[in-house]
Design a protein around this motif. Structure first.
Motif, PDB file in Angstrom:
ATOM      1  N   ALA A 104      -4.546   3.456  -4.043  1.00 25.45           N
ATOM      2  CA  ALA A 104      -3.138   3.876  -3.910  1.00 25.45           C
ATOM      3  C   ALA A 104      -2.885   5.042  -5.110  1.00 25.45           C
ATOM      4  CB  ALA A 104      -2.177   3.105  -3.993  1.00 25.45           C
ATOM      5  N   ARG A 154      -6.902  -2.302  -3.723  1.00 26.75           N
ATOM      6  CA  ARG A 154      -5.675  -1.628  -3.048  1.00 26.75           C
ATOM      7  C   ARG A 154      -4.918  -0.744  -3.812  1.00 26.75           C
ATOM      8  NH1 ARG A 154      -3.293  -6.544   0.367  1.00 26.75           N
ATOM      9  NH2 ARG A 154      -1.877  -4.740   1.028  1.00 26.75           N
ATOM     10  N   ASP A 198       0.748  -1.020  -0.015  1.00 26.61           N
ATOM     11  CA  ASP A 198       0.104  -0.069  -0.012  1.00 26.61           C
ATOM     12  C   ASP A 198       0.658   1.196  -0.093  1.00 26.61           C
ATOM     13  OD1 ASP A 198      -2.503  -1.295   0.096  1.00 26.61           O
ATOM     14  OD2 ASP A 198      -2.002  -2.118   2.056  1.00 26.61           O
ATOM     15  N   GLN A 199       2.017   1.197   0.364  1.00 27.75           N
ATOM     16  CA  GLN A 199       3.095   2.489   0.405  1.00 27.75           C
ATOM     17  C   GLN A 199       3.234   2.799  -1.090  1.00 27.75           C
ATOM     18  OE1 GLN A 199       6.493   1.477   2.935  1.00 27.75           O
ATOM     19  NE2 GLN A 199       4.974   0.601   4.423  1.00 27.75           N
ATOM     20  N   ALA A 249       1.613   4.083  -2.909  1.00 30.73           N
ATOM     21  CA  ALA A 249       0.676   5.516  -3.004  1.00 30.73           C
ATOM     22  C   ALA A 249       1.699   6.469  -3.051  1.00 30.73           C
ATOM     23  CB  ALA A 249      -0.400   5.547  -1.967  1.00 30.73           C
ATOM     24  N   ASP A 250       2.864   6.430  -2.335  1.00 33.45           N
ATOM     25  CA  ASP A 250       3.637   7.667  -2.225  1.00 33.45           C
ATOM     26  C   ASP A 250       4.615   7.636  -3.156  1.00 33.45           C
ATOM     27  OD1 ASP A 250       2.096   8.136   0.234  1.00 33.45           O
ATOM     28  OD2 ASP A 250       3.364   6.557   1.304  1.00 33.45           O
TER      29      ASP A 250
END
Length: 393
Positions: free
Chosen positions: A153, A149, A123-124, A126-127
């Motif tokens: 993101a 998911r 999920d990280q 997204a950054d």
């Protein structure tokens, strides 16, 4: 995270359970690709390392970054090599539960450490501005969760076929992408292949008159151990129908340019019960179209078949082999097609990148994947019940 999560090396049933426990389950137009466009070169751009590292090349020539989720055979031997030939996208990142794979891919493709994720850190993504597109290459039963998911993101999504293992999961994927304003495409590579594009023209434009009959066969002999995800009902959703038969469904539909109205079906005999205790070994089915045309289809995990044939009022065409990654051969009642074999996956991914960059409609959208899963469910129902099942799409 436990190292037992490693994809495909883990026990098949425990694998899905552990993933769910570790991370939690997150809660009819037929665009015909231009045959002429199939002859354009997909090319390759390996000259600018800056492009490969940043995804940028003076704005207008921007290449979108793709992260592959799941590094099994298809990602390793087809998608990653294809991404070395693409013009509008590149391999920017990976998601894997196997540290040794992560290290190998990092060295081979010069992937920055910050673009390497596991299923706990997924999920990280997204950054990470380097990654624009997530390509889900996991077992069928996991497509929905990782698409949802990924959409949350804010990444565009390609899901491998079949889109999911149920209509409900397909709908959930579509809604997640709509809510998060990202595009969703299905990995239907043959829409970008010259021989299949020619079949679309021959059938839909009635070059030889109305189509009367279609024959579609896609099968192979599955080997190795019976303890593999393709033979697990929960992970695969079914047997060869979900894996291979979907190409037959697709081939019949894009030959006709319309959706079938009903199906009949019958499961084949199980001669290898140690392999096929959860999913079918083979299945035959017939799809009826509103104009009276019929498609006779078969798929099996216990024989080798590879055919797409069409008979029209004034002629015929045949692709054999028809559904592979390469080596496709075609002929018509007038002679050989004489069309090139291309890198199907490179064209597929480049087209999706252009759909994003140009903000245009996707030729193989999530709605098409939903339609096809609904048809697959109807085929299974017809085989289970012995009844003719009308298709409602």
């Amino acid at each position: 995270m436990k190292q037992t999560i490693f994809l495909f090396r883990h026990n098949r049933r425990k694998f899905l359970k552990d993933v769910s426990l570790a991370f939690g389950a997150t809660a009819m137009g037929l665009p015909m690709a231009s045959f002429a466009s199939s002859c354009q070169s997909s090319g390759s751009d390996k000259e600018n390392t800056q492009v490969e590292q940043t995804g940028q090349d003076n704005g207008q020539n921007r290449k979108l970054g793709i992260a592959l989720v799941g590094l099994g055979n298809y990602a390793t031997n087809q998608l990653a090599p294809a991404l070395q030939e693409t013009e509008h996208c590149y391999l920017a990142g990976i998601v894997t539960g196997t540290p040794s794979k992560a290290e190998t891919w990092k060295r081979k493709y010069k992937i920055p450490e910050k673009n390497i994720y596991n299923y706990e850190t997924y999920d990280q993504i997204a950054d990470n501005p380097d990654i624009d597109i997530i390509y889900i290459v996991l077992p069928n039963g996991m497509h929905a969760e990782y698409t949802v998911r990924g959409a949350r993101a804010k990444k565009h999504i390609i899901s491998e076929k079949p889109m999911a293992t149920s209509v409900a999961d397909c709908q959930r994927m579509i809604e997640a992408c709509k809510e998060n304003k990202v595009k969703l495409s299905i990995g239907y590579r043959l829409h970008f292949e010259p021989h299949h594009q020619r079949v679309m023209e021959l059938g839909q434009q009635q070059v030889y008159g109305p189509v009367q009959r279609i024959e579609a066969e896609d099968s192979f002999v599955i080997g190795g151990s019976p303890d593999r995800w393709r033979l697990d009902k929960e992970l695969a959703g079914g047997g060869p129908l979900m894996d291979l038969g979907i190409y037959c469904v697709q081939g019949a539909i894009y030959t006709m340019g319309k959706t079938p109205v009903a199906v009949t079906a019958k499961f084949g005999e199980v001669t290898r019960p140690d392999f096929f205790d959860e999913v079918e070994q083979s299945i035959n089915w017939q799809m009826e179209f509103a104009d009276g045309a019929m498609a006779n289809c078969t798929t099996s995990y216990n024989k080798n078949q590879n055919l797409l044939y069409g008979k029209a009022e004034k002629g015929w065409w045949r692709l054999q082999p028809s559904f592979g990654y390469s080596g496709i051969q075609g002929e018509t009642s007038e002679g050989p097609m004489n069309l090139p074999n291309v890198n199907q996956q490179a064209r597929q991914m480049d087209d999706f990148a252009l759909c994003i960059l140009d903000d245009r409609e996707i030729p193989v959208p999530g709605e098409m994947g939903l339609r096809d899963v609904r048809i697959l469910e109807s085929i299974y129902e017809a085989a289970r019940t012995g009844n003719r099942v009308e298709i409602k799409v």
